[in-house]
Design a protein around this motif. Structure first.
Motif, PDB file in Angstrom:
ATOM      1  N   SER A  56       0.859  -1.187   0.000  1.00  0.00           N
ATOM      2  CA  SER A  56       0.000   0.000   0.000  1.00  0.00           C
ATOM      3  C   SER A  56       0.894   1.235   0.000  1.00  0.00           C
ATOM      4  O   SER A  56       1.980   1.222   0.583  1.00  0.00           O
ATOM      5  CB  SER A  56      -0.902   0.035   1.235  1.00  0.00           C
ATOM      6  OG  SER A  56      -1.761  -1.083   1.269  1.00  0.00           O
ATOM      7  N   LYS A  79      -3.587   0.060  -2.843  1.00  0.00           N
ATOM      8  CA  LYS A  79      -4.316  -0.614  -1.755  1.00  0.00           C
ATOM      9  C   LYS A  79      -4.023  -2.114  -1.751  1.00  0.00           C
ATOM     10  O   LYS A  79      -4.635  -2.877  -2.483  1.00  0.00           O
ATOM     11  CB  LYS A  79      -5.822  -0.370  -1.923  1.00  0.00           C
ATOM     12  CG  LYS A  79      -6.176   1.112  -1.974  1.00  0.00           C
ATOM     13  CD  LYS A  79      -7.576   1.347  -2.517  1.00  0.00           C
ATOM     14  CE  LYS A  79      -7.829   2.840  -2.693  1.00  0.00           C
ATOM     15  NZ  LYS A  79      -9.130   3.103  -3.340  1.00  0.00           N
ATOM     16  N   SER A 102       6.403   2.502   0.660  1.00  0.00           N
ATOM     17  CA  SER A 102       5.132   1.839   0.922  1.00  0.00           C
ATOM     18  C   SER A 102       4.792   1.973   2.404  1.00  0.00           C
ATOM     19  O   SER A 102       5.684   2.050   3.256  1.00  0.00           O
ATOM     20  CB  SER A 102       5.219   0.356   0.543  1.00  0.00           C
ATOM     21  OG  SER A 102       6.267  -0.279   1.242  1.00  0.00           O
ATOM     22  N   SER A 103       3.487   2.005   2.707  1.00  0.00           N
ATOM     23  CA  SER A 103       3.053   2.085   4.104  1.00  0.00           C
ATOM     24  C   SER A 103       2.906   0.695   4.716  1.00  0.00           C
ATOM     25  O   SER A 103       2.868   0.554   5.930  1.00  0.00           O
ATOM     26  CB  SER A 103       1.735   2.863   4.217  1.00  0.00           C
ATOM     27  OG  SER A 103       0.755   2.319   3.355  1.00  0.00           O
ATOM     28  N   VAL A 150      -3.346  11.490   3.395  1.00  0.00           N
ATOM     29  CA  VAL A 150      -4.461  10.636   3.829  1.00  0.00           C
ATOM     30  C   VAL A 150      -5.012   9.788   2.691  1.00  0.00           C
ATOM     31  O   VAL A 150      -5.837   8.900   2.912  1.00  0.00           O
ATOM     32  CB  VAL A 150      -5.619  11.481   4.438  1.00  0.00           C
ATOM     33  CG1 VAL A 150      -5.147  12.205   5.695  1.00  0.00           C
ATOM     34  CG2 VAL A 150      -6.161  12.484   3.417  1.00  0.00           C
ATOM     35  N   ILE A 151      -4.556  10.045   1.460  1.00  0.00           N
ATOM     36  CA  ILE A 151      -5.084   9.316   0.298  1.00  0.00           C
ATOM     37  C   ILE A 151      -4.278   8.034   0.088  1.00  0.00           C
ATOM     38  O   ILE A 151      -3.046   8.073  -0.008  1.00  0.00           O
ATOM     39  CB  ILE A 151      -5.017  10.194  -0.974  1.00  0.00           C
ATOM     40  CG1 ILE A 151      -5.887  11.434  -0.808  1.00  0.00           C
ATOM     41  CG2 ILE A 151      -5.444   9.394  -2.202  1.00  0.00           C
ATOM     42  CD1 ILE A 151      -5.662  12.495  -1.854  1.00  0.00           C
ATOM     43  N   GLU A 152      -4.975   6.922   0.032  1.00  0.00           N
ATOM     44  CA  GLU A 152      -4.324   5.640  -0.238  1.00  0.00           C
ATOM     45  C   GLU A 152      -4.342   5.407  -1.749  1.00  0.00           C
ATOM     46  O   GLU A 152      -5.363   5.044  -2.323  1.00  0.00           O
ATOM     47  CB  GLU A 152      -5.053   4.507   0.500  1.00  0.00           C
ATOM     48  CG  GLU A 152      -4.246   3.232   0.561  1.00  0.00           C
ATOM     49  CD  GLU A 152      -4.862   2.161   1.445  1.00  0.00           C
ATOM     50  OE1 GLU A 152      -4.106   1.434   2.096  1.00  0.00           O
ATOM     51  OE2 GLU A 152      -6.106   2.056   1.475  1.00  0.00           O
ATOM     52  N   ARG A 183       0.612   5.628   0.355  1.00  0.00           N
ATOM     53  CA  ARG A 183      -0.246   6.777   0.684  1.00  0.00           C
ATOM     54  C   ARG A 183       0.400   8.086   0.247  1.00  0.00           C
ATOM     55  O   ARG A 183       1.616   8.254   0.330  1.00  0.00           O
ATOM     56  CB  ARG A 183      -0.488   6.850   2.198  1.00  0.00           C
ATOM     57  CG  ARG A 183      -1.323   5.724   2.763  1.00  0.00           C
ATOM     58  CD  ARG A 183      -1.519   5.872   4.273  1.00  0.00           C
ATOM     59  NE  ARG A 183      -2.432   4.861   4.761  1.00  0.00           N
ATOM     60  CZ  ARG A 183      -3.758   4.964   4.748  1.00  0.00           C
ATOM     61  NH1 ARG A 183      -4.321   6.056   4.267  1.00  0.00           N
ATOM     62  NH2 ARG A 183      -4.518   3.996   5.212  1.00  0.00           N
ATOM     63  N   TYR A 184      -0.445   9.005  -0.219  1.00  0.00           N
ATOM     64  CA  TYR A 184      -0.070  10.410  -0.368  1.00  0.00           C
ATOM     65  C   TYR A 184      -0.868  11.148   0.708  1.00  0.00           C
ATOM     66  O   TYR A 184      -2.037  11.467   0.514  1.00  0.00           O
ATOM     67  CB  TYR A 184      -0.445  10.941  -1.747  1.00  0.00           C
ATOM     68  CG  TYR A 184       0.332  10.336  -2.904  1.00  0.00           C
ATOM     69  CD1 TYR A 184       1.666  10.653  -3.090  1.00  0.00           C
ATOM     70  CD2 TYR A 184      -0.278   9.484  -3.815  1.00  0.00           C
ATOM     71  CE1 TYR A 184       2.389  10.116  -4.161  1.00  0.00           C
ATOM     72  CE2 TYR A 184       0.427   8.942  -4.887  1.00  0.00           C
ATOM     73  CZ  TYR A 184       1.762   9.267  -5.047  1.00  0.00           C
ATOM     74  OH  TYR A 184       2.466   8.737  -6.097  1.00  0.00           O
ATOM     75  N   THR A 235       2.638   5.222  -9.557  1.00  0.00           N
ATOM     76  CA  THR A 235       2.970   5.152  -8.125  1.00  0.00           C
ATOM     77  C   THR A 235       3.668   3.842  -7.786  1.00  0.00           C
ATOM     78  O   THR A 235       4.660   3.825  -7.048  1.00  0.00           O
ATOM     79  CB  THR A 235       1.688   5.308  -7.276  1.00  0.00           C
ATOM     80  OG1 THR A 235       1.141   6.610  -7.496  1.00  0.00           O
ATOM     81  CG2 THR A 235       1.976   5.144  -5.796  1.00  0.00           C
TER      82      THR A 235
END
Length: 234
Positions: A8, A18, A53-54, A13-15, A10-11, A42
């Motif tokens: 995953s 996924k 990556s988160s 709060v936007i994922e 993120r930018y 991305t």
């Protein structure tokens, strides 16, 4: 060769990505298709260390590169040709090519690779001392690819190589992608021109809003009614 597992990105709060999982086997051409904003660029930036990556993991040739920086990833054998080409203006074609080999010390092998690049892209040899910014769009794409190949990658990431090019250049670029692959470089390709991309791909993945919604061989995806309607103008 490359395994993306539950990644995953993120930018804020936007994922944007996924929990995506896919793989690229040695010797393949794998293409990622989907609408603009689906997350294809991305994921390439995340593989090459430009984004983090988160969660999830990225493994290349058995080595976990999830937290590696871009320099380490290039050294490991991954090269990235970004969307929009990004040649260095104010520098000659030769100087741009030299930048591709900045981590290499094997001067004889570099010269051999340069000769191969000139055989694939003869226009670059003709324009060797010309400012890269003055090349046409197609020539800049060839330069960006040549620069990337001079790092001697095992895997090359290509982001929208046909963007903004005339049809004649598009066919030439895709012929060269196939040629590069036949010489032993594995290819992960992001491309809006889905028809042409799937024609040369061993396999493909369809991205939609940060997720993979379909996968198959290039031929299977070309024949899919859903893929035809959504992405191929069918």
């Amino acid at each position: 060769m490359l395994e993306i597992k539950d990644v995953s990105v993120r930018y804020g709060v936007i994922e944007a990505i996924k929990r995506v999982s896919f793989e690229v086997n040695e010797g393949e051409i794998v293409t990622l298709i989907g609408a603009n904003g689906a997350g294809k660029t991305t994921i390439l930036k995340t593989i090459s260390g430009l984004l983090r990556s988160s969660n999830g993991s990225i493994t290349f040739k058995g080595r976990n590169i999830t937290k590696a920086d871009a320099r380490t990833i290039v050294k490991a054998g991954i090269s990235h040709v970004p969307e929009g080409r990004h040649v260095f203006g104010g520098m000659s074609v030769k100087e741009n090519l030299d930048m591709g080999a900045f981590l290499r010390k094997d001067s004889k092998a570099i010269e051999e690779d340069l000769d191969r690049i000139f055989r694939s892209f003869p226009v670059l040899k003709e324009r060797l001392n010309q400012d890269a910014a003055t090349l046409s769009g197609g020539e800049q794409q060839m330069l960006a690819m040549g620069r990337s190949l001079l790092s001697s990658p095992d895997l090359i990431l290509l982001d929208e190589p046909s963007m903004g090019l005339a049809p004649l250049f598009i066919q030439e670029i895709f012929n060269i992608i196939e040629e590069v692959n036949k010489r032993g470089t594995t290819v992960l390709l992001v491309e809006q021109n889905a028809n042409v991309a799937l024609e040369i791909a061993d396999r493909g993945y369809v991205f939609e809003t940060g997720k993979i919604v379909a996968a198959g061989t290039g031929k299977e995806l070309l024949a899919s009614d859903e893929v035809q309607k959504a992405y191929l103008g069918g």
